[in-house]
Design an enzyme around this catalytic site. Structure first.
Site, PDB file in Angstrom:
ATOM      1  CD  GLU A  31      -3.006  -1.098   2.252  1.00  0.00           C
ATOM      2  OE1 GLU A  31      -2.893  -0.252   3.155  1.00  0.00           O
ATOM      3  OE2 GLU A  31      -3.954  -1.903   2.198  1.00  0.00           O
TER       4      GLU A  31
ATOM      5  CD  GLU B 129      -3.147  -6.149   4.019  1.00  0.00           C
ATOM      6  OE1 GLU B 129      -3.989  -5.472   4.643  1.00  0.00           O
ATOM      7  OE2 GLU B 129      -1.954  -5.827   3.925  1.00  0.00           O
TER       8      GLU B 129
END
Ligand code: BGP
Length: 466
Positions: A165, A367
């Site tokens: 991220e 995720e």
């Protein structure tokens, strides 16, 4: 109708070094930006639990890896902590390296594939003090760190990732100022995002160099993990809403997707930034660096959709341009503990977007998970947490993944975030994500929740049951 997943679909756990390892002073580990924040203001962390302990994976990794195996998982992702692997001079810290070799060996013995990520929001403090991602020297230091990691573990690891991220630090630390050092400056956000993109590209280059030089196994792959879900707007959008969508999707998603597939940043985003006098410092040669940034595949983290609309005002309280306002969908179902919308179909929409716009790029769900507060409320008489809400959450997401695969998305696997409860940044242990409980009062002891038994069967049968 009961849905099934392909037999070769992989299943595992997502985690990160700084959220699990603990042992923050062991192995001559250096201080990270999380330790610095914890030292400065421990009250900013839920129940004053700072970055120091994780879930004690450092001591418990052997049992944890066996635990993943017992749930029928075949892989897990974690990250190397830069602060543990290298010393302040950029040399390998042998004790730190030894820890990761032990983890990798243990995974191998248990026939579990490790996906290794290099960076999960955890800047070493001595580099943060030099300006962190605002400073090009730090970009170079990261490329060096990547090189050292590839050389040290290249023969042992098949799947590498440069960043988890990469949009989050620019947002959380520099644009919205909710994480230390609490900067609220849209320009700095863009500058940092730009430098992280250079760092990613240089690391990919180091990967290929190390491969050529024989440090990395032939079948190794390099990827990037991000929360790439495209934003949604209102049902009957105005042209201004659509413009907000273009630029937000451009900055948050296409920025990375174009970089890793085409080796450049999206032209329309750069033009908009130019229009508002917000271009980052671009040096001659940067375009060549971005060309190095293409990857083999992607990790897609998905928790919630983003919903936006045209901004009411053009500038925020700090005088910075605003590209959008949040849009609250009246039908949204919320995870009230985390304040995130639950929208399983978003995972399908992403799969279809990939199929249409980036057809050659494979991905996996890297995720996905549900954090819930005060889970002790849900214990049964035998003391086991009955987390039916989590089963429902995972089930619905898996069903949309199965449908996306049926409709042609190249989604290869699924990693559940936090299989074992872990430390969630400044939320610490407030919201628990695990299929396995961690007892903080009792030496971090692990206990299965109901969802652990459920997933064990889903993985075994590749059938998404109730
Ligand atoms: C992702 C991060 C993870 C993890 C997860 C859950 O964005 O990659 O590190 O923390 O979100 O979020 P949180 O821990 O803030 O509840």
């Amino acid at each position: 109708m009961t849905k099934t997943l392909p037999q070769n679909f992989f299943f595992g756990a997502a985690m990160s070094g700084p959220q699990t390892e603990g042992a923050y002073t062991k192995d001559n580990r250096l201080e990270s930006i999380w330790d610095t924040w914890s030292n400065l203001s421990i009250s900013d962390f839920y129940n004053k639990v700072g970055s120091y302990v994780g879930n004690n994976f450092y001591e418990k990794y052997e049992d944890d890896i066996k635990l993943l195996k017992s749930l029928n998982m075949d892989s897990f992702r974690t990250s190397i902590q830069w602060t543990r692997l290298l010393d302040i001079n950029g040399k390998i810290n042998p004790d730190g390296a030894n820890f990761y070799h032990k983890v990798i060996n243990c995974a191998k013995e248990n026939d579990i594939e490790i996906f290794m990520n290099l960076y999960h929001f955890d800047m070493p403090t001595y580099l943060f003090n030099k300006g962190g991602w605002e400073n090009r020297e730090v970009v170079e230091a990261y490329a060096h760190y990547a090189k050292m990691a590839f050389r040290e573990f290249g023969k042992e690891i098949k799947y590498w990732f440069t960043f988890n991220e990469p949009i989050v630090e620019p947002d959380q630390r520099y644009r919205h100022g909710v994480w230390f050092p609490f900067i609220k400056n849209a320009q700095k956000g863009i500058n940092v995002q730009y430098n992280i993109s250079l760092a990613h590209s240089l690391a990919v280059n180091e990967f290929y160099k190390a491969k050529e030089q024989g440090y990395i196994r032939e079948d190794a792959k390099i990827g990037l993990i991000n929360c790439f879900a495209p934003p949604y707007t209102k049902e009957n959008p105005t042209p201004e809403d659509l413009e907000a969508l273009r630029i937000e999707d451009g900055i948050n998603n296409r920025w990375w997707l174009d970089l890793v597939t085409e080796g450049h940043l999206p032209q329309d985003v750069l033009e908009t930034l130019k229009q508002y006098n917000m271009l980052p410092e671009m040096r001659p040669g940067d375009e060549e660096i971005f060309k190095l940034g293409k990857v083999d595949w992607l990790g897609f983290n998905y928790y919630h959709p983003s919903r936006i609309q045209a901004p009411k005002e053009k500038y925020d309280a700090n005088g910075h341009i605003k590209f959008s306002d949040p849009y609250v969908w009246p039908e949204a179902k919320m995870n009230i503990y985390r304040g995130w919308e639950i929208y399983p179909k978003g995972i399908y929409d992403f799969g279809m977007k990939m199929k249409k716009e980036y057809p050659n790029l494979k991905f996996f769900v890297s995720e996905n998970g549900m954090g819930v507060e005060h889970e002790h409320r849900f214990r049964n008489e035998a003391g086991e947490i009955q987390d039916d809400y989590r089963i429902e959450f995972i089930k619905e997401h898996l069903e949309w993944i199965a449908k996306a695969i049926e409709d042609g998305a190249q989604c290869l696997g699924y990693h559940y975030w936090g299989v074992i409860d872990n430390w969630s940044w400044n939320n610490a242990f407030k919201n628990r994500y695990g299929l396995v409980e961690v007892d903080l009062m009792n030496d971090y002891q692990r206990k299965l929740k109901k969802s652990a038994h459920w997933i064990q069967n889903v993985i075994k049968t590749k059938t998404i049951t109730d």
